[in-house]
Motif scaffolding. Structure first.
Motif, PDB file in Angstrom:
ATOM      1  N   UNK A  80       0.825  -1.215   0.000  1.00 13.57           N
ATOM      2  CA  UNK A  80       0.000   0.000   0.000  1.00 13.57           C
ATOM      3  C   UNK A  80       0.855   1.260   0.000  1.00 13.57           C
ATOM      4  N   UNK A  81       2.020   1.166  -0.583  1.00 15.22           N
ATOM      5  CA  UNK A  81       2.943   2.297  -0.537  1.00 15.22           C
ATOM      6  C   UNK A  81       2.868   3.163  -1.780  1.00 15.22           C
ATOM      7  N   UNK A  82       1.701   3.337  -2.313  1.00 14.74           N
ATOM      8  CA  UNK A  82       1.566   4.119  -3.546  1.00 14.74           C
ATOM      9  C   UNK A  82       0.617   5.283  -3.324  1.00 14.74           C
ATOM     10  N   UNK A  83       1.127   6.483  -3.496  1.00 10.03           N
ATOM     11  CA  UNK A  83       0.304   7.685  -3.427  1.00 10.03           C
ATOM     12  C   UNK A  83       0.341   8.351  -4.792  1.00 10.03           C
ATOM     13  N   UNK A  84      -0.830   8.543  -5.371  1.00 13.37           N
ATOM     14  CA  UNK A  84      -0.937   9.160  -6.694  1.00 13.37           C
ATOM     15  C   UNK A  84      -1.477  10.568  -6.529  1.00 13.37           C
ATOM     16  N   UNK A  85      -0.813  11.518  -7.174  1.00 13.63           N
ATOM     17  CA  UNK A  85      -1.296  12.896  -7.205  1.00 13.63           C
ATOM     18  C   UNK A  85      -2.019  13.068  -8.531  1.00 13.63           C
ATOM     19  N   UNK A  86      -3.318  13.310  -8.441  1.00 15.64           N
ATOM     20  CA  UNK A  86      -4.114  13.439  -9.650  1.00 15.64           C
ATOM     21  C   UNK A  86      -3.925  14.823 -10.259  1.00 15.64           C
ATOM     22  N   UNK A  87      -4.484  15.037 -11.431  1.00 16.25           N
ATOM     23  CA  UNK A  87      -4.321  16.290 -12.164  1.00 16.25           C
ATOM     24  C   UNK A  87      -4.847  17.477 -11.364  1.00 16.25           C
ATOM     25  N   UNK A 123      -4.008  -2.626  -2.107  1.00 16.74           N
ATOM     26  CA  UNK A 123      -4.493  -3.800  -2.836  1.00 16.74           C
ATOM     27  C   UNK A 123      -6.017  -3.854  -2.820  1.00 16.74           C
ATOM     28  N   UNK A 124      -6.654  -3.226  -1.842  1.00 17.46           N
ATOM     29  CA  UNK A 124      -8.111  -3.242  -1.745  1.00 17.46           C
ATOM     30  C   UNK A 124      -8.783  -2.439  -2.856  1.00 17.46           C
ATOM     31  N   UNK A 125      -8.023  -1.600  -3.551  1.00 15.52           N
ATOM     32  CA  UNK A 125      -8.571  -0.847  -4.669  1.00 15.52           C
ATOM     33  C   UNK A 125      -8.762  -1.714  -5.915  1.00 15.52           C
ATOM     34  N   UNK A 147      -1.169   0.323 -12.431  1.00 13.19           N
ATOM     35  CA  UNK A 147      -0.116  -0.216 -11.572  1.00 13.19           C
ATOM     36  C   UNK A 147       1.239   0.386 -11.908  1.00 13.19           C
ATOM     37  N   UNK A 148       1.491   0.611 -13.182  1.00 15.98           N
ATOM     38  CA  UNK A 148       2.771   1.211 -13.577  1.00 15.98           C
ATOM     39  C   UNK A 148       2.879   2.659 -13.121  1.00 15.98           C
ATOM     40  N   UNK A 149       1.755   3.337 -12.964  1.00 20.78           N
ATOM     41  CA  UNK A 149       1.805   4.718 -12.480  1.00 20.78           C
ATOM     42  C   UNK A 149       2.260   4.769 -11.032  1.00 20.78           C
ATOM     43  N   UNK A 150       2.120   3.671 -10.321  1.00 17.47           N
ATOM     44  CA  UNK A 150       2.565   3.608  -8.935  1.00 17.47           C
ATOM     45  C   UNK A 150       4.051   3.303  -8.804  1.00 17.47           C
ATOM     46  N   UNK A 205       4.811  -0.450  -4.720  1.00 15.66           N
ATOM     47  CA  UNK A 205       3.565  -1.195  -4.914  1.00 15.66           C
ATOM     48  C   UNK A 205       3.702  -2.234  -6.028  1.00 15.66           C
ATOM     49  N   UNK A 206       4.241  -1.811  -7.171  1.00 15.61           N
ATOM     50  CA  UNK A 206       4.396  -2.742  -8.301  1.00 15.61           C
ATOM     51  C   UNK A 206       5.345  -3.878  -7.970  1.00 15.61           C
ATOM     52  N   UNK A 207       6.404  -3.571  -7.265  1.00 14.97           N
ATOM     53  CA  UNK A 207       7.359  -4.621  -6.892  1.00 14.97           C
ATOM     54  C   UNK A 207       6.691  -5.657  -5.990  1.00 14.97           C
ATOM     55  N   UNK A 208       5.893  -5.175  -5.042  1.00 15.54           N
ATOM     56  CA  UNK A 208       5.219  -6.107  -4.142  1.00 15.54           C
ATOM     57  C   UNK A 208       4.170  -6.927  -4.888  1.00 15.54           C
ATOM     58  N   UNK A 209       3.452  -6.309  -5.799  1.00 16.28           N
ATOM     59  CA  UNK A 209       2.458  -7.031  -6.588  1.00 16.28           C
ATOM     60  C   UNK A 209       3.141  -8.104  -7.435  1.00 16.28           C
ATOM     61  N   UNK A 210       4.256  -7.755  -8.076  1.00 10.51           N
ATOM     62  CA  UNK A 210       4.961  -8.732  -8.910  1.00 10.51           C
ATOM     63  C   UNK A 210       5.574  -9.854  -8.076  1.00 10.51           C
ATOM     64  N   UNK A 211       6.090  -9.531  -6.900  1.00  5.40           N
ATOM     65  CA  UNK A 211       6.624 -10.567  -6.023  1.00  5.40           C
ATOM     66  C   UNK A 211       5.503 -11.494  -5.550  1.00  5.40           C
TER      67      UNK A 211
END
Length: 189
Positions: free
Chosen positions: A43-50, A59-61, A137-140, A146-152
C-alpha cells in the motif's frame, strides 16, 4: 509392495513420496502465506491526480487482489489441515482394512482438490489483474514499491500453484528411496 499378514507390515518398504509430499505441502503453506502477506501489505503508492488530489492506492482498490489474498489464505488453511491429516493419520494411505477410518483419506483428497482450485484461481486473478490494470499499476512504480510487491506476490502465487499441484501428484507416486535411516540388527559400530 510387501504384503504381510499384519496391518502395518508394509511400513518397511521404501517410499520417498511421503517425504516429498510433506515438503511440498510445507512449501505450499509458506508460499501461499508469503504471497498473501506481501499483497496485503502493498500500500505504498500515493498518486497525485491532475486536480492536485492525493490518493493512496492499496491492494483493496483492485478486487482481484482482494480475491488473491483470500484465496491464498484459504489455500494455506487447507494445506495446514492436509499436513495435520497426513502426519497424524497417514492420510488414509493404507490399502488394507485394519479397522482404521477412511475419512482422513477422503478429507485429504477433498482438501487437495480445493487447494488446487483456490491456488490456481488466486494465481489467475493476480495475473489477470496485472494485465487489466497495467497502466494504473505502472503509475505507482515511481511513487512507491507497490508494483514490486504485486509482482513478487504474483511470482509467489505461481510457485504456490506449482507446489500444490506437485504435492497432489507425488502423493500417489511411489518413489524408490527412503529418507529415514535403515535400522538393522547387524550394525557393527
Amino acid at each position: 509392495m510387501k504384503y504381510g499378514h499384519g496391518c502395518h507390515d508394509k511400513d518397511d518398504e521404501k517410499n520417498g513420496s511421503k517425504a516429498v509430499t510433506l515438503l511440498l505441502r510445507l512449501a505450499t503453506l509458506g508460499l501461499s502465506l508469503s504471497s498473501s502477506v506481501i499483497m496485503a501489505t502493498s500500500s505504498a503508492c500515493t498518486i497525485v491526480q491532475i486536480n492536485g488530489v492525493r490518493a493512496t492506492v492499496t491492494y483493496k482498490n483492485f478486487p482481484p487482489f482482494v480475491y488473491h489474498v483470500g484465496f491464498n489464505i484459504a489455500t494455506a488453511v487447507l494445506e495446514s489441515a492436509s499436513i495435520y491429516l497426513k502426519v497424524s493419520y497417514g492420510g488414509g494411505d493404507d490399502d488394507d482394512d485394519c479397522g482404521e477410518s477412511k475419512l482422513p483419506g477422503i478429507l485429504l483428497t477433498v482438501f487437495d482438490v480445493a487447494a488446487l482450485a483456490l491456488s490456481y484461481t488466486a494465481t489467475g486473478s493476480v495475473f489477470a489483474a496485472v494485465s487489466a490494470y497495467g497502466p494504473q499499476l505502472r503509475s505507482c512504480a515511481a511513487a512507491g514499491r507497490f508494483c514490486q510487491q504485486v509482482n513478487l506476490s504474483k511470482t509467489l502465487s505461481l510457485a504456490t500453484s506449482v507446489s500444490v499441484g506437485l504435492s497432489s501428484v507425488t502423493k500417489d507416486v511411489s518413489l524408490t528411496f527412503s529418507v529415514w535411516p535403515a535400522t538393522s540388527s547387524d550394525d557393527e559400530c
